[in-house]
Design an enzyme around this catalytic site. Structure first.
Site, PDB file in Angstrom:
ATOM      1  N   PRO A   9       0.789  -1.224   0.000  1.00 49.97           N
ATOM      2  CA  PRO A   9       0.000   0.000   0.000  1.00 49.97           C
ATOM      3  C   PRO A   9       0.828   1.284   0.000  1.00 49.97           C
ATOM      4  O   PRO A   9       1.850   1.374   0.668  1.00 49.97           O
ATOM      5  CB  PRO A   9      -0.818  -0.101   1.294  1.00 49.97           C
ATOM      6  CG  PRO A   9      -0.084  -1.069   2.143  1.00 49.97           C
ATOM      7  CD  PRO A   9       0.560  -2.046   1.203  1.00 49.97           C
ATOM      8  N   ASN A  10       0.347   2.217  -0.777  1.00 48.04           N
ATOM      9  CA  ASN A  10       0.870   3.580  -0.890  1.00 48.04           C
ATOM     10  C   ASN A  10       2.185   3.673  -1.661  1.00 48.04           C
ATOM     11  O   ASN A  10       2.668   4.776  -1.922  1.00 48.04           O
ATOM     12  CB  ASN A  10       1.035   4.231   0.498  1.00 48.04           C
ATOM     13  CG  ASN A  10      -0.286   4.304   1.239  1.00 48.04           C
ATOM     14  OD1 ASN A  10      -1.255   4.837   0.700  1.00 48.04           O
ATOM     15  ND2 ASN A  10      -0.355   3.743   2.434  1.00 48.04           N
ATOM     16  N   ARG A  17       5.273  10.858  -2.704  1.00 53.07           N
ATOM     17  CA  ARG A  17       4.950  10.551  -1.309  1.00 53.07           C
ATOM     18  C   ARG A  17       6.162  10.823  -0.410  1.00 53.07           C
ATOM     19  O   ARG A  17       7.189  10.137  -0.527  1.00 53.07           O
ATOM     20  CB  ARG A  17       4.580   9.072  -1.201  1.00 53.07           C
ATOM     21  CG  ARG A  17       4.279   8.615   0.208  1.00 53.07           C
ATOM     22  CD  ARG A  17       4.226   7.096   0.299  1.00 53.07           C
ATOM     23  NE  ARG A  17       3.949   6.695   1.663  1.00 53.07           N
ATOM     24  CZ  ARG A  17       4.093   5.459   2.127  1.00 53.07           C
ATOM     25  NH1 ARG A  17       4.501   4.498   1.314  1.00 53.07           N
ATOM     26  NH2 ARG A  17       3.842   5.185   3.375  1.00 53.07           N
ATOM     27  N   TYR A  22      11.138   8.777   1.473  1.00 52.40           N
ATOM     28  CA  TYR A  22      11.160   7.666   0.515  1.00 52.40           C
ATOM     29  C   TYR A  22      11.922   7.963  -0.777  1.00 52.40           C
ATOM     30  O   TYR A  22      12.046   7.072  -1.625  1.00 52.40           O
ATOM     31  CB  TYR A  22       9.723   7.244   0.191  1.00 52.40           C
ATOM     32  CG  TYR A  22       8.973   6.744   1.417  1.00 52.40           C
ATOM     33  CD1 TYR A  22       9.388   5.601   2.089  1.00 52.40           C
ATOM     34  CD2 TYR A  22       7.858   7.432   1.917  1.00 52.40           C
ATOM     35  CE1 TYR A  22       8.725   5.143   3.220  1.00 52.40           C
ATOM     36  CE2 TYR A  22       7.185   6.981   3.039  1.00 52.40           C
ATOM     37  CZ  TYR A  22       7.623   5.839   3.694  1.00 52.40           C
ATOM     38  OH  TYR A  22       6.963   5.384   4.814  1.00 52.40           O
ATOM     39  N   ASN A  73       8.042  -5.488  -0.484  1.00 49.77           N
ATOM     40  CA  ASN A  73       7.866  -4.310   0.362  1.00 49.77           C
ATOM     41  C   ASN A  73       6.386  -4.252   0.695  1.00 49.77           C
ATOM     42  O   ASN A  73       5.571  -3.799  -0.115  1.00 49.77           O
ATOM     43  CB  ASN A  73       8.322  -3.033  -0.338  1.00 49.77           C
ATOM     44  CG  ASN A  73       8.259  -1.832   0.605  1.00 49.77           C
ATOM     45  OD1 ASN A  73       7.645  -1.904   1.682  1.00 49.77           O
ATOM     46  ND2 ASN A  73       8.878  -0.720   0.212  1.00 49.77           N
ATOM     47  N   ALA A  76       2.886  -0.645   5.090  1.00 50.25           N
ATOM     48  CA  ALA A  76       2.380  -0.663   6.462  1.00 50.25           C
ATOM     49  C   ALA A  76       1.859  -2.036   6.881  1.00 50.25           C
ATOM     50  O   ALA A  76       1.821  -2.341   8.078  1.00 50.25           O
ATOM     51  CB  ALA A  76       1.283   0.382   6.624  1.00 50.25           C
ATOM     52  N   GLU A  97      12.277  -9.405   2.759  1.00 45.55           N
ATOM     53  CA  GLU A  97      11.529  -8.220   3.188  1.00 45.55           C
ATOM     54  C   GLU A  97      12.365  -6.983   2.877  1.00 45.55           C
ATOM     55  O   GLU A  97      13.582  -6.968   3.129  1.00 45.55           O
ATOM     56  CB  GLU A  97      11.261  -8.294   4.696  1.00 45.55           C
ATOM     57  CG  GLU A  97      10.578  -7.061   5.248  1.00 45.55           C
ATOM     58  CD  GLU A  97      10.374  -7.132   6.764  1.00 45.55           C
ATOM     59  OE1 GLU A  97      10.432  -8.227   7.348  1.00 45.55           O
ATOM     60  OE2 GLU A  97      10.159  -6.059   7.359  1.00 45.55           O
ATOM     61  N   HIS A  99      12.497  -2.541   2.791  1.00 42.40           N
ATOM     62  CA  HIS A  99      11.944  -1.212   3.066  1.00 42.40           C
ATOM     63  C   HIS A  99      12.891  -0.152   2.545  1.00 42.40           C
ATOM     64  O   HIS A  99      14.117  -0.274   2.711  1.00 42.40           O
ATOM     65  CB  HIS A  99      11.721  -1.000   4.568  1.00 42.40           C
ATOM     66  CG  HIS A  99      10.790  -2.018   5.144  1.00 42.40           C
ATOM     67  ND1 HIS A  99       9.423  -1.965   4.937  1.00 42.40           N
ATOM     68  CD2 HIS A  99      11.027  -3.134   5.855  1.00 42.40           C
ATOM     69  CE1 HIS A  99       8.878  -3.022   5.517  1.00 42.40           C
ATOM     70  NE2 HIS A  99       9.820  -3.747   6.074  1.00 42.40           N
ATOM     71  N   ARG A 106      12.538   5.052  12.917  1.00 45.61           N
ATOM     72  CA  ARG A 106      11.291   5.817  12.807  1.00 45.61           C
ATOM     73  C   ARG A 106      10.375   5.498  13.997  1.00 45.61           C
ATOM     74  O   ARG A 106      10.846   5.087  15.047  1.00 45.61           O
ATOM     75  CB  ARG A 106      10.639   5.520  11.456  1.00 45.61           C
ATOM     76  CG  ARG A 106      11.561   5.877  10.278  1.00 45.61           C
ATOM     77  CD  ARG A 106      10.925   5.589   8.952  1.00 45.61           C
ATOM     78  NE  ARG A 106       9.715   6.398   8.760  1.00 45.61           N
ATOM     79  CZ  ARG A 106       8.785   6.141   7.831  1.00 45.61           C
ATOM     80  NH1 ARG A 106       8.924   5.096   7.030  1.00 45.61           N
ATOM     81  NH2 ARG A 106       7.723   6.923   7.701  1.00 45.61           N
TER      82      ARG A 106
HETATM   83  C1  DQA Z   1       7.997   1.234   4.089  1.00 44.35           C
HETATM   84  C2  DQA Z   1       8.033   1.442   5.598  1.00 44.35           C
HETATM   85  C3  DQA Z   1       6.645   1.240   6.215  1.00 44.35           C
HETATM   86  O1  DQA Z   1       6.700   1.480   7.606  1.00 44.35           O
HETATM   87  C4  DQA Z   1       5.650   2.203   5.596  1.00 44.35           C
HETATM   88  O2  DQA Z   1       4.358   1.960   6.114  1.00 44.35           O
HETATM   89  C5  DQA Z   1       5.660   2.162   4.113  1.00 44.35           C
HETATM   90  C6  DQA Z   1       6.948   2.105   3.420  1.00 44.35           C
HETATM   91  C7  DQA Z   1       9.360   1.556   3.441  1.00 44.35           C
HETATM   92  O3  DQA Z   1       9.580   1.133   2.303  1.00 44.35           O
HETATM   93  O4  DQA Z   1      10.192   2.246   4.035  1.00 44.35           O
HETATM   94  O5  DQA Z   1       4.631   2.242   3.478  1.00 44.35           O
HETATM   95  O6  DQA Z   1       7.710  -0.128   3.832  1.00 44.35           O
END
Ligand code: DQA
Length: 147
Positions: A9-10, A17, A22, A73, A76, A97, A99, A106
């Site tokens: 998501p996102n 964003r 990011y 990735n 959240a 995994e 990020h 954070r």
């Molecule tokens: C993320 C880190 C997560 O905590 C966050 O909710 C994201 C992006 C990252 O790539 O740093 O959506 O996965």
């Protein structure tokens, strides 16, 4: 070898964003870089993104049998999703995994990962370059350790 790069998501909003967190690369930039990096490794990279937890689960199920591993990735959902964790366990696929940000630097709720215990490893904090690092790590996990 076939690897799925799956974004949650996102992450479709990358580029606009919170670029201070990011970076400025769009998801399309990142996916193109993954495909190009895959070619240097001899890996065919497929990419998918969804904002919906169940659709991410479906992508993991579909990867079983067609993919050798997954770079994930989960956004959240990393911090909340038992369904994604169970899907990784159920498919028995090696998952890295990933990020963009260093989640440990954070908010506290980002320090917990539901999926890390069922992943082969975690790469975080290296921005968009992390995807290429994750592909290299997964390639090593699948083949490097045997050569
Ligand atoms: C993320 C880190 C997560 O905590 C966050 O909710 C994201 C992006 C990252 O790539 O740093 O959506 O996965």
């Amino acid at each position: 070898m076939n690897i799925l790069v799956l974004n949650g998501p996102n992450l479709n909003l990358l580029g606009t964003r919170e670029p201070e967190v990011y970076g400025h690369h769009t998801l399309a930039d990142i996916e193109a870089a993954c495909i190009a990096h895959g070619k240097t490794l001899g890996v065919t990279v497929s990419c998918a993104q969804s904002n919906v937890e169940g659709v991410l689960v479906d992508h993991l199920h579909a990867a079983r049998g067609s993919m050798d591993g997954v770079v994930l990735n989960a956004g959240a959902y990393t911090h909340t999703s038992i369904a994604l964790r169970d899907a990784i366990s159920a498919t028995r696929l090696p998952v890295v995994e990933l990020h963009l940000s260093n989640t440990h630097a954070r908010e506290e709720f980002r320090h917990v990962s539901m999926i890390a215990p069922v992943c082969v490893g975690v790469i975080l904090g290296f921005g968009a370059a992390g995807y290429q690092l994750a592909l290299t790590a997964l390639h090593w996990h699948l083949y490097g350790s045997r050569s």
